[in-house]
Design an enzyme around this catalytic site. Structure first.
Site, mmCIF file in Angstrom:
data_model
loop_
_atom_site.group_PDB
_atom_site.id
_atom_site.type_symbol
_atom_site.label_atom_id
_atom_site.label_comp_id
_atom_site.label_asym_id
_atom_site.label_seq_id
_atom_site.Cartn_x
_atom_site.Cartn_y
_atom_site.Cartn_z
ATOM 1 N N GLY A 65 56.321 37.917 19.358
ATOM 2 C CA GLY A 65 55.764 37.438 18.099
ATOM 3 C C GLY A 65 55.182 36.039 18.155
ATOM 4 O O GLY A 65 54.764 35.504 17.119
ATOM 5 N N THR A 66 55.117 35.426 19.330
ATOM 6 C CA THR A 66 54.588 34.066 19.390
ATOM 7 C C THR A 66 53.118 34.012 19.003
ATOM 8 O O THR A 66 52.677 33.034 18.381
ATOM 9 C CB THR A 66 54.767 33.474 20.808
ATOM 10 N N GLY A 67 52.333 35.037 19.362
ATOM 11 C CA GLY A 67 50.914 35.042 19.000
ATOM 12 C C GLY A 67 50.716 35.122 17.500
ATOM 13 O O GLY A 67 49.890 34.397 16.930
ATOM 14 N N CYS A 68 51.486 35.979 16.833
ATOM 15 C CA CYS A 68 51.415 36.099 15.376
ATOM 16 C C CYS A 68 51.785 34.773 14.718
ATOM 17 O O CYS A 68 51.123 34.310 13.783
ATOM 18 C CB CYS A 68 52.344 37.197 14.878
ATOM 19 N N THR A 102 60.418 35.996 23.405
ATOM 20 C CA THR A 102 59.158 35.379 23.000
ATOM 21 C C THR A 102 58.302 36.335 22.177
ATOM 22 O O THR A 102 57.136 36.094 21.961
ATOM 23 C CB THR A 102 58.354 34.927 24.230
ATOM 24 N N LYS A 104 44.091 31.687 24.750
ATOM 25 C CA LYS A 104 45.467 31.330 25.082
ATOM 26 C C LYS A 104 45.802 31.740 26.514
ATOM 27 O O LYS A 104 45.429 32.821 26.964
ATOM 28 C CB LYS A 104 46.426 32.005 24.101
#
Length: 217
Positions: free
Chosen positions: A209-212, A207, A175
């Site tokens: 928690g976007t990866g989770c 933003t 990413k």
């Protein structure tokens, strides 16, 4: 029941990331979310102020009981705080979930900079977890830790494809959200090809928690 997702991850008391974000995402997409909680964090929008890890055997027991009764169509793995939990989760995957697809989100550092993986656990994580993954989803700082190299530019992304494959996951989604600029560039690295996804950056102060969320989706 179709769409059973076992989430093996830490709890975010602020609700923006971790188990809380995972459950919301799986539920919103019509799946059935189950959990094995690997750590409790005391956090809010300003940062992480404490981490408490349950005994590794208890983490494995959560996985065993869910998988032996309800089963899973996919397993999403997030925060693994220490060596004991890493070893317990890896052993549980092998023993109780052979053949179940695994999405591995290598959570290492919170957005505010707090470490979520103990420093002495990095080598154990690198050695055991990626090879169990169907899809590994590191951001650039996480990829830099796993690969032992600087990951700060699009050129670094391109140069890392062979090393990313060598980690052992069937595919790696590298990413690019940490890159500067108005475009976010992600690379899906598979055994025989690399696919680029480039999209305009969504400007937002919130933003966390976007990866989770991405990994759970």
């Amino acid at each position: 029941m179709v769409g059973r997702v076992l989430i093996v991850a830490g709890s975010d008391s602020g609700g923006g990331a971790g188990i809380q974000a995972d459950i919301k995402t799986v539920t919103a997409l019509g799946g059935y979310a189950m959990t094995a909680i690997t750590a409790l964090t005391a956090q809010n929008t300003e940062g992480v102020f404490g981490v408490h890890a349950p005994p590794p055997a208890f983490v494995a027991e959560q996985m065993r009981l869910v998988l032996s009764d309800i089963g899973a169509d996919c397993i999403k793995i997030g925060m693994l705080h220490n060596i004991g939990v890493i070893e317990a989760v890896a052993d549980a995957l092998i023993a109780y979930a052979p053949g179940v697809p695994v999405v591995l989100d290598p959570v290492m550092v919170a957005k505010g900079g707090a470490p979520l993986l103990e420093a002495d656990a990095i080598e154990a994580y690198r050695a055991r977890m990626p090879r169990l993954a169907t899809l590994l989803t590191p951001n650039l700082p996480e990829a830099g830790v796993l690969l032992g190299c600087d990951m700060a530019t699009a050129a670094d992304q391109d140069a890392a494809t062979a090393a990313a494959r060598a980690l052992g996951a069937k595919a790696v989604l590298l990413k690019g959200g940490h890159l500067e600029g108005a475009t976010v560039r992600d690379l899906l690295i598979e055994a025989d090809r690399v696919t680029e996804f480039a999209n305009p950056r969504i400007a937002s102060r919130h933003t966390h928690g976007t990866g989770c969320t991405l990994a759970s989706a």
